[in-house]
Design a protein around this motif. Structure first.
Motif, PDB file in Angstrom:
ATOM      1  N   SER A 131       1.171   2.970  -9.543  1.00 43.34           N
ATOM      2  CA  SER A 131       0.528   2.524  -8.309  1.00 43.34           C
ATOM      3  C   SER A 131       1.389   1.460  -7.655  1.00 43.34           C
ATOM      4  O   SER A 131       2.059   0.688  -8.343  1.00 43.34           O
ATOM      5  N   VAL A 132       1.364   1.451  -6.337  1.00 45.05           N
ATOM      6  CA  VAL A 132       2.085   0.450  -5.565  1.00 45.05           C
ATOM      7  C   VAL A 132       1.055  -0.500  -4.965  1.00 45.05           C
ATOM      8  O   VAL A 132       0.036  -0.059  -4.427  1.00 45.05           O
ATOM      9  N   LEU A 133       1.317  -1.786  -5.075  1.00 43.19           N
ATOM     10  CA  LEU A 133       0.439  -2.790  -4.470  1.00 43.19           C
ATOM     11  C   LEU A 133       1.059  -3.224  -3.162  1.00 43.19           C
ATOM     12  O   LEU A 133       2.198  -3.702  -3.149  1.00 43.19           O
ATOM     13  N   VAL A 173      -1.780   3.857  -3.686  1.00 48.30           N
ATOM     14  CA  VAL A 173      -1.293   2.639  -3.049  1.00 48.30           C
ATOM     15  C   VAL A 173      -2.538   1.790  -2.804  1.00 48.30           C
ATOM     16  O   VAL A 173      -3.513   2.279  -2.230  1.00 48.30           O
ATOM     17  N   ARG A 174      -2.528   0.574  -3.280  1.00 46.12           N
ATOM     18  CA  ARG A 174      -3.680  -0.325  -3.083  1.00 46.12           C
ATOM     19  C   ARG A 174      -3.205  -1.594  -2.381  1.00 46.12           C
ATOM     20  O   ARG A 174      -2.116  -2.085  -2.653  1.00 46.12           O
ATOM     21  N   ALA A 205      -3.420   4.535 -12.794  1.00 42.00           N
ATOM     22  CA  ALA A 205      -2.051   4.004 -12.785  1.00 42.00           C
ATOM     23  C   ALA A 205      -1.647   3.636 -14.203  1.00 42.00           C
ATOM     24  O   ALA A 205      -2.441   3.078 -14.961  1.00 42.00           O
ATOM     25  N   GLN A 206      -0.395   3.949 -14.554  1.00 44.51           N
ATOM     26  CA  GLN A 206       0.082   3.612 -15.887  1.00 44.51           C
ATOM     27  C   GLN A 206       1.326   2.720 -15.797  1.00 44.51           C
ATOM     28  O   GLN A 206       1.836   2.264 -16.822  1.00 44.51           O
ATOM     29  N   VAL A 207       1.760   2.484 -14.597  1.00 41.95           N
ATOM     30  CA  VAL A 207       2.844   1.539 -14.306  1.00 41.95           C
ATOM     31  C   VAL A 207       2.483   0.912 -12.955  1.00 41.95           C
ATOM     32  O   VAL A 207       1.901   1.582 -12.104  1.00 41.95           O
ATOM     33  N   ILE A 208       2.847  -0.366 -12.769  1.00 39.34           N
ATOM     34  CA  ILE A 208       2.527  -1.051 -11.507  1.00 39.34           C
ATOM     35  C   ILE A 208       3.824  -1.478 -10.815  1.00 39.34           C
ATOM     36  O   ILE A 208       4.710  -2.055 -11.437  1.00 39.34           O
ATOM     37  N   VAL A 209       3.893  -1.177  -9.511  1.00 37.22           N
ATOM     38  CA  VAL A 209       5.027  -1.602  -8.691  1.00 37.22           C
ATOM     39  C   VAL A 209       4.517  -2.507  -7.577  1.00 37.22           C
ATOM     40  O   VAL A 209       3.861  -2.024  -6.647  1.00 37.22           O
TER      41      VAL A 209
END
Lengths: 248, 248, 248, 248, 248, 248
Positions: B112-114, B140-141, B174-178
Motif C-alpha cells: 500500500s502507498v500512503l 493507496v490511502r 497490504a503486506q508492505v508499506i510505501v
C-alpha cells in the motif's frame, strides 16, 4: 458556444489550418478560436516537449476560461496539459487522443493508433493504457515521418499512412484506425477511402473532429470533468522566470 | 561516485534535511549534493505543480550530467520529470516512487502507498499503474496532512501515518508499506516499529534510501535507462521566458 | 557483510565461477561465500528439477542464517526455493530473476527474457506473471542451448544469444534484455555491445550482479521480505530419508 | 478404470476417509486406490511443506503410472507437485484446486475460496492467478482453523465455515464457494444447505468429487495435459539421500 | 440420467449425427435425446443468428426441464442462450465452448480456438473473455470454411483444420487446441493425430464430448449454476407472434 | 438528421416520455422518432428479457434504415440488440450504456453504475467488461427498485438513487456516476445536485442525452461501426412464427 483550441506549440503558422479543421465540423453556431503559445517548442514529440509546452498551455487554458469560452481543446494527440488544465478549470478540457480513442473503442473490437515515429510507440502505448483502453488496442504503428515534415509531400504522407494502416488491419487485427498526430487533421476520409480500395473497410477517425463534437456535447449537456479526479489546487508560493503566471 | 539529488521545489529550506536523508544510507564513498529549483512551486501535490517544476528539473538534471555526476535522483514521490530527464540524459535518473514500489513488490504479496491527501489518490493509482504494478497494489490511502504541514507536529504526523498504515494492512491486505511522500523521509523505521507494536509485522520502505541504493547499484553496474524507451530528442526551435534553457 | 550464494545444484564445478561472478560487483567489504547442494540435480530446467533441489536449498539457507550471514541468494533464474526459504528465514532471500526483472521494468517500457530451451517458455512466462510483471514483458525467447552446454563453445553461445536478443528487440519490442539463465553470468556486457553494433541500443542486465546489489541494499537498509506474505511455519511432524532436516 | 489418489502427506490415518470421499462419487467401475507418502510432512500449509512433499509425490506418481493406473489425483488444495508430475507422466494428473476452480468459474460470476489460515491467503491468491482465473475470483477468506484441527470439533468447523462463506457471499459478491482444503471433503453439501438457510443460495463444490469426475472424464476422452506445456525432462545426474528416486 | 441436447438450429438433418456424437462418449446409462428448433436459422455464425435462435432455445430448454431431463446442452460453440436458459432452469445448462475452454485451460499453458470464418474472430475473442479466460488464450484462428460447407469435403476440411492448428501451435504458442464449431464434432482425434505427425504433440478437444462429461458430472454431483448469477426472472407481461411461449 | 429511438419493450406508454427525453438535448434540426416493439416484454431486466426483445429490435432497426433515418438508438442500458443490429445496418447504432460509460471514463478516474436490482450486478459487470472498461469501473451498485416501479414514487426513487450514489462515491471511490437504467432518464441533474449537497461533487450522466449527442456526432462525421467487427451476415434459411422477418 465558443470553443478555444490551443495550438500547443509556438508554430503560429499552423493556426489557420487548425482553425479550419475544427470549424469544418463544428456546429454553425459554435465559435472556434485558436491561440498558439508564447513559450514552448515548435512541435511535440517527446516527454521533453511536453514539459516545455504545458506551463504555457495552462496559461492559455486559464485565460480562455476567464474570457468566458465554454470549452478548451488542446490540439495534440499527446493530450499535453489536459490533466493539469482540468485541475485549474471548471469548463470541459478535451484531448483529441482521449476523445477519439474512446470513440474508436465504441466502433469496433480493437483499434490501432498511427504515430509519427517508432521512438514514440512506448509513449503512445502508455497513453492508451492511462485511458484504461489497453484491451481495445490492436497496436501502435509508426509511419516514420516527423511532425514537421508531414506536409512536405502530402501525397507521399498519405500513401505511407494508408500502407501502415493496412498493416495494422491485416497483421494486428485493427478494426478502427486512429491517426495519432493532429498534423494528420483532414486526412481521415482519404485514409479510409484508400483502405477501402485495398479491401479493408474500417472507420478512420479524424481526432480534431471528434474533439470538437465531444466538446460541444459536454457543453450542451452541462458536463465537465470530475473535480474529485481533478481537484482545484490550492494557491501556493511559486517563482517563474520573467512573467507572471496564471493571470495575476 | 557523485549523485545529484534534485529537490524539485523552490523550498530551499529542505535542502539540508534532504541531503542528510540521502547521505545517511549512501556508501561512504558516494558524494551526495542537493540542488533546489530556481523556478517552480513550493511543494508538489497535483498535475499543475508537476507542470511548473518539470522544466527546471530538466535544467538541473542536464547541468548535473554536464558537471560529471554519475546519477540523478528527483526527490519527490510523484517522480516529476523523471521520464523527460531520461530522454535528455544518459546517466541514470532515479525516481524514489518507481524504485521503492518495485522493491516493495519484491518483498511481499501486495503493498500500500500512503499519500498526503485524498485528492491525490487517483493520481497515485495512475502512477502505480504506469509502472506496471497494479496487480501488486493493495491500496493507496491518504493520511490527510498537506506536505507543507508534515513537520508542524512530527509526533502527530507519525501517529496518523501508523494508524492509516494499520488500516492498509488489516483492511486492504497490504503486506508492505510505501510512504508516498518524500516529506516522510526518515519516518520508515518508526512507522515499522509502530506497526509491529500493533501486531502488524510488515516492512516499511524509506523511498529516498531505496533511491540512493538503486542509483549506486546502477552506476556500479554500468546500467542506465533504455534509450529505446527514452530516445534522445532532436534539437528543435523553442522559445522560453527570460532565460536560456538547457545550458546553451 | 556476508552474503551466502547457494548454487542450487550438485555441480560443484560451478562454484569458483559463481563466486567470481558475484564478487566482481560486490562491495569490497562484502564477503561472498558459495555452497552447492549435497542432494539435488546437476542443473535446473524444469518443474521436476525444482522439486529435487528445493529441500536441500532450504537446508543450506537455514544453515546460512544460523551461521550469521546477512543475506542469501539462490543462483538460478528459476528462483527455486526462494518463497519457501523466505518462510524459514528472517534475513533477505534474493532471487536473481525477481530482482533483475523488477530492475528491467524500471529501465524501459518492456523487457524480454532469454531462456535456454523453448520448452521452458511457458514456465518462464508463468514466473514473470507470478512477480506481477506481465504488462512489462515483451516476450520470452529461447536460444535453444541446454544449460550444461552453454560453456562448450562460449563464442557460439554469445553469438546465438545476441541474435535472439536482436529478434526480441526488433520483432517483440523489447527495450531491455534479461538473460534468463545464471549460466550466462558475465555475458551481459558483451551481449549489450553486440546488440549496439547491430543498432539496438538497449541495456542488458547481468542477473547475478543485480542480485548481489539488491541483497547488499536490503541488508544495509535493514529490510527483508514481509512475514505477512511468508509467515514462519509451525514445526510439524515430518519424515525424511537418511538425514535430519533443518539443523535438528 | 483405476485412479490413484496420492495423499500427499505422511498422515496415513487419512487414507480411509480419503478413499471413501473419492469412491463416493466415482463411477462404480472406477477403482480408487490411495497411497500416502513415506517421506514428507504431516500436513501441507506453506511453501516449506510443498518443498518437503513434492519429491515423494513424484515417486508415487511415477509408480502409479508404472503400475498401469489411468490417472493420478493429488489430494490437496495446494495442488502440490501437479506441474512436476505432469512432466514425468503421460496419464492425466489432476489437482482438486485447479479442477474445482475451473468448474466454479463455469457455475457463476465469481467464486470465493475458503482457506484454513489467514497466513495462506497470499499463497492461495497466487495459485488462483496461476490458473488464469483472477477475474473470476471474488475473494479468498480464511476460516482460521489449522488443517490438523479441522476434525477436532466437526460441528464447530462446519458452523465456522458456513459463517465465513456467508461473508464471502454478502460482502465479497461470491456466487460459488470452493472450500480450499481437502480436509473439508464431504462438507460441501452441508455448507450449501447452511448457506441456503441463511438466504444465500449458491453452489458449494466438493473439490475431491470434482477431481475424480475430471479424472474419469479425461481418461474416458483419451485426454491428458499438453506435453508442450509439461515436456518430459531429460534424464540428468542427481544425488538423493538414502533412496533411489524414480524407480531405478 | 437423461440429457437433452438442443440442436439450436432448424437444420433437423444434423440430429442423427449430433445424437451419435454425444452418445459416443456418454455413460452407457445416460440417455441422450436431441431436439431441433421450430423457429430459428439454419446455422449460427453471427449475433443476428444468435438473436433468432435463442427464444426457441429457451422454449426447448424449459420443455426439457418440465419433461424431467437432468441436464441440457446447447450444441453450438457460441453457447447461444446458455445464460438466459440458466435463469429459467434449475438443472445444469452446459455450453460446449465454456466447458471445453475451461478444460483446455487446465491441460496447458495457452489454448487456441479454431473458428469457421475470419469474420467471427472478434466475437469469439469476446466470448473467451466473457468466460474470464483471456490470459489462457493463445489465439483465435479461422479456417475459413462456412458451417454449412464443413461436410462437403471432409478430407479437405480436416487438412485445412490441421494446417491452421499447426500455425496456432508454432506461431501463436498454442499448447491445446479447441475446435470452435460443433460442426467439427468427431474430428478431434484426427486433428490431434495430424498435428502429432507434424511434430506438434498437443491435446485437441472434442467440445461435444467435453460437454456431455461435464453435464454428467454436474448431475452426479448435484450441482448446477448459481442462482445468484442467474436469478429466476419474475413473470412479466410479454407479447409474442402466433405462439405461446414457455409452456403456458 | 433523423434519429430513430427504439423503445425495446412493448410498453408503449413510455414513448412520449422517451421522445421528450431525447428531444430535450437533440439539435433543433434533429428529428427524433420513437417506436416500440410489437413483440417482446414489458421491461428488460435479465438475459431472458434480452432474448425476447432482440428479434423485434432487429426488425425495427432494419425498418429504420430502410426508411432512411441516419442513426438508431436502443433505449435501454443493457444495450440489447446493439451488436446484432450493427451487423444488419450500415448507419450508426448507439447503445446508451456503451456511449455513456466511455464518456464517464473520460470525465474521471473511475465511474460507478447504478443498476435497478442486486440480481443484475453480475450482468452489468460483464457488460462493462465487454466494453473494455473494467479498469475504469469503481463499482456497480443496485438501488433495488424494479424498472416498472421507478415512477411510482419519483421522489423516493430520487432519494434512494442519491443515497446509493453517495455510497459509490465515498465507499467505492466513484468519481463519475452513470445511472444504469434509462428509466432514470432526466434524473441526472437532480442526482448531481443532491450529491453536491452532500459534499460529493461528481458529474452524473444522463445516458439518453449522451446517446443522442453521440449519434448526432457520428452522423455528422460520416462514421459508423466497423464492418470488420460487425460483418453483414449472409442471407440464410430461417423459420419464424407467424410473421416475416426483416422486411421481406
Amino acid at each position: 458556444m465558443h470553443i478555444r483550441v490551443i495550438n500547443p506549440t509556438i508554430t503560429r503558422e499552423w493556426e489557420a489550418d487548425t482553425c479550419q479543421a475544427y470549424r469544418a465540423v463544428a456546429d454553425p453556431e459554435t465559435e472556434i478560436s485558436v491561440v498558439s503559445l508564447n513559450w514552448g517548442t515548435a512541435s511535440i514529440e517527446c516527454h521533453r516537449d511536453h514539459a516545455l509546452v504545458i506551463p504555457e498551455i495552462l496559461n492559455k487554458a486559464m485565460a480562455a476560461e476567464r474570457e468566458g469560452v465554454q470549452a478548451v481543446i488542446v490540439d495534440c494527440m499527446g493530450d499535453p496539459g489536459v490533466a493539469a488544465a482540468r485541475e485549474l478549470l471548471r469548463i470541459p478540457v478535451v484531448g483529441p487522443a482521449e476523445a477519439s480513442m474512446h470513440l474508436a473503442a465504441m466502433l469496433g473490437h480493437r483499434f490501432s493508433v498511427l504515430t509519427v515515429l517508432e521512438a514514440r510507440i512506448p509513449m503512445m502505448e502508455d497513453q492508451v493504457a492511462s485511458y484504461g483502453l489497453e484491451e481495445k488496442l490492436a497496436s501502435v504503428r509508426a509511419f516514420d515521418i516527423p511532425v514537421l515534415e508531414l506536409e512536405r509531400d502530402p501525397h507521399a504522407t498519405l500513401q505511407r499512412v494508408i500502407q501502415v494502416s493496412e498493416q495494422a488491419v491485416r497483421q494486428d487485427g485493427a478494426q478502427v484506425i486512429v491517426p495519432g498526430c493532429t498534423g494528420l487533421a483532414g486526412y481521415a476520409g482519404r485514409i479510409q477511402a484508400g483502405l477501402a480500395e485495398r479491401g479493408c473497410e474500417v472507420p478512420v477517425l479524424d481526432p480534431p473532429s471528434v474533439a470538437v463534437k465531444t466538446a460541444e456535447a459536454l457543453v450542451l449537456l452541462g458536463l465537465a470533468h470530475s473535480k474529485r479526479t481533478y481537484p482545484s489546487p490550492e494557491a501556493k508560493p511559486y517563482r517563474w522566470p520573467g512573467v507572471k503566471l496564471y493571470g495575476e
